[in-house]
Scaffold this motif. Structure first.
Motif, PDB file in Angstrom:
ATOM      1  N   LYS A   1     -34.088  21.228  38.707  1.00 36.72           N
ATOM      2  CA  LYS A   1     -34.588  20.903  39.920  1.00 36.72           C
ATOM      3  C   LYS A   1     -33.441  20.226  40.857  1.00 36.72           C
ATOM      4  N   THR A   2     -32.442  20.796  40.532  1.00 39.80           N
ATOM      5  CA  THR A   2     -31.300  20.220  41.294  1.00 39.80           C
ATOM      6  C   THR A   2     -30.469  21.346  41.771  1.00 39.80           C
TER       7      THR A   2
ATOM      8  N   PHE B   1     -34.940  29.094  41.379  1.00 42.01           N
ATOM      9  CA  PHE B   1     -35.125  30.578  40.542  1.00 42.01           C
ATOM     10  C   PHE B   1     -33.924  31.532  41.145  1.00 42.01           C
ATOM     11  N   ALA B   2     -33.598  31.368  42.483  1.00 38.73           N
ATOM     12  CA  ALA B   2     -32.816  32.032  43.292  1.00 38.73           C
ATOM     13  C   ALA B   2     -31.849  31.255  44.444  1.00 38.73           C
TER      14      ALA B   2
ATOM     15  N   ALA C   1     -25.311  15.984  43.871  1.00 38.54           N
ATOM     16  CA  ALA C   1     -26.691  16.642  43.592  1.00 38.54           C
ATOM     17  C   ALA C   1     -27.295  16.154  44.625  1.00 38.54           C
ATOM     18  N   ILE C   2     -28.395  17.398  44.906  1.00 38.98           N
ATOM     19  CA  ILE C   2     -29.329  17.403  45.518  1.00 38.98           C
ATOM     20  C   ILE C   2     -30.871  17.703  45.188  1.00 38.98           C
ATOM     21  N   GLN C   3     -31.888  16.764  44.784  1.00 41.19           N
ATOM     22  CA  GLN C   3     -32.848  17.174  44.201  1.00 41.19           C
ATOM     23  C   GLN C   3     -33.630  18.271  44.849  1.00 41.19           C
TER      24      GLN C   3
ATOM     25  N   GLY D   1     -18.613  22.027  34.996  1.00 41.07           N
ATOM     26  CA  GLY D   1     -19.726  20.961  35.280  1.00 41.07           C
ATOM     27  C   GLY D   1     -20.839  21.132  34.306  1.00 41.07           C
ATOM     28  N   ARG D   2     -21.790  20.264  34.611  1.00 43.32           N
ATOM     29  CA  ARG D   2     -22.750  20.429  33.634  1.00 43.32           C
ATOM     30  C   ARG D   2     -24.354  19.830  34.467  1.00 43.32           C
ATOM     31  N   HIS D   3     -25.315  20.615  34.069  1.00 42.95           N
ATOM     32  CA  HIS D   3     -26.660  20.296  34.475  1.00 42.95           C
ATOM     33  C   HIS D   3     -27.374  19.607  33.361  1.00 42.95           C
TER      34      HIS D   3
END
Length: 348
Positions: free
Chosen positions: A129-130, A154-155, A146-148, A104-106
């Motif tokens: 930011k997802t 960061f964690a 996907a959830i915004q 998959g990809r962001h």
């Protein structure tokens, strides 16, 4: 109490740069030696699978850019490995065929990757930011939710059906993977909250009994919060750790980079930029022990599935910028003794 290094040994590394994560195979793996399998992601673009019992490298695959996170599949995906990278991709490696594919990809770097055996999904968190929830048996962006998020991820930790996400700011989001249907709840979010700590989040981890979570920050603190509101305010607390004094008596504050829970006792280890690993008993709010200092920052920690071993990544995290003489990266395998992690009875 400070514990020496007589129960430790060095793992023969398969990577040649900074270590971003160490991850033991969880319960549910089909491999007979699953308790001794350790996955390692690195800034040298590699993901390496080690058998810590034989101290050997089993296999390795690569991304085009630095790898920031890795995890094992479990259950029906127990022979699969997953990783996220600065190249914006999540990759999947099949241990049987020894083939890796883009899973998959962001739209930006993938900071965190975790697997939920209960839900059968991979969860990835990104600087775009997802977070994305992927069906582990399908490949490609067509099979993803996907959830915004309010900021860069960061964690993140996934335990059972719970997902907790920490961001570049102090925000936290908590999700239930069973309630992500937008017709029921637009985001499936149980909680929108701020970190219990005042500064940026470095790591977050769910307690083994799933009643609470621990958050580590750049200010040398750990906060413990419970998922359900408790009228007893004493159940929520924060404490200082990974702080020291310099030669002039000034306080030195070291970021908390890693938290790992013991699967049996529920106590937890923290690792910081001071090169120290501390073991804590959250229930009794006590430090159980401190291991002898390692050569450089602790970038990642993980207990194996029965709690008999702790993998410790000693790898400089550039909190003081470039060093003229960099300290070599290492992974230490510690054979855990009960005295290291077992809660001590209260003295009445």
């Amino acid at each position: 109490m400070s514990h020496n290094k007589e129960h430790e040994y060095l793992l023969k590394l398969g990577c040649k740069d900074g270590i971003s994560q160490v991850c033991f195979s969880p319960t549910g793996s089909a491999e007979a030696n699953s308790k001794s399998l350790l996955l390692v992601s690195s800034w040298d673009c590699s993901v390496s699978l080690h058998d810590v019992q034989s101290n050997s490298l089993m296999c390795q695959y690569r991304h085009p850019a630095a790898v920031l996170s890795c995890c094992f599949g479990t259950g029906s995906s127990s022979k699969e490995l997953f990783s996220g990278s600065l190249d914006r991709t999540v990759r999947k490696y099949d241990m049987e065929t020894q083939v890796d594919v883009e899973f998959g990809r962001h739209d930006n770097a993938v900071r965190c990757v975790s697997y939920s055996m209960e839900a059968g999904v991979v969860v990835s968190g990104s600087w775009d930011k997802t977070i994305k929830i992927w069906d582990s048996k399908r490949v490609g962006n067509k099979n993803v939710q996907a959830i915004q998020q309010p900021d860069k991820v960061f964690a993140m930790d996934v335990f059972g059906y719970k997902v907790i996400v920490g961001h570049a700011g102090r925000t936290l989001r908590i999700y239930d993977l069973r309630k992500l249907d937008s017709s029921i709840d637009p985001a499936g979010t149980q909680t929108h909250s701020e970190s219990p700590l005042k500064y940026q989040t470095r790591c977050v981890k769910v307690f083994p009994d799933q009643t609470a979570y621990a958050v580590g920050s750049i200010e040398g603190r750990v906060g413990v919060e419970y998922f359900k509101a408790d009228p007893d305010s004493k159940s929520k607390f924060a404490f200082r750790c990974h702080r020291s004094k310099d030669k002039d008596g000034n306080e030195v504050i070291n970021p908390v980079n890693a938290i790992a829970f013991h699967p049996t006792y529920g106590t937890f280890a923290t690792g910081g930029c001071d090169g120290l690993v501390n073991i804590w008993d959250a229930k009794n709010k006590k430090k159980l022990c401190q291991f002898a200092r390692y050569d450089t920052s602790i970038s990642s920690l993980d207990f194996n599935s029965d709690g008999s071993k702790l993998a410790i990544a000693s790898s400089y995290t550039y909190e003081r910028g470039e060093l003229r003489n960099p300290i070599p990266d290492s992974i230490i395998i510690r054979n855990i003794q009960d005295e290291d992690v077992k809660p001590k009875p209260k003295i009445k």
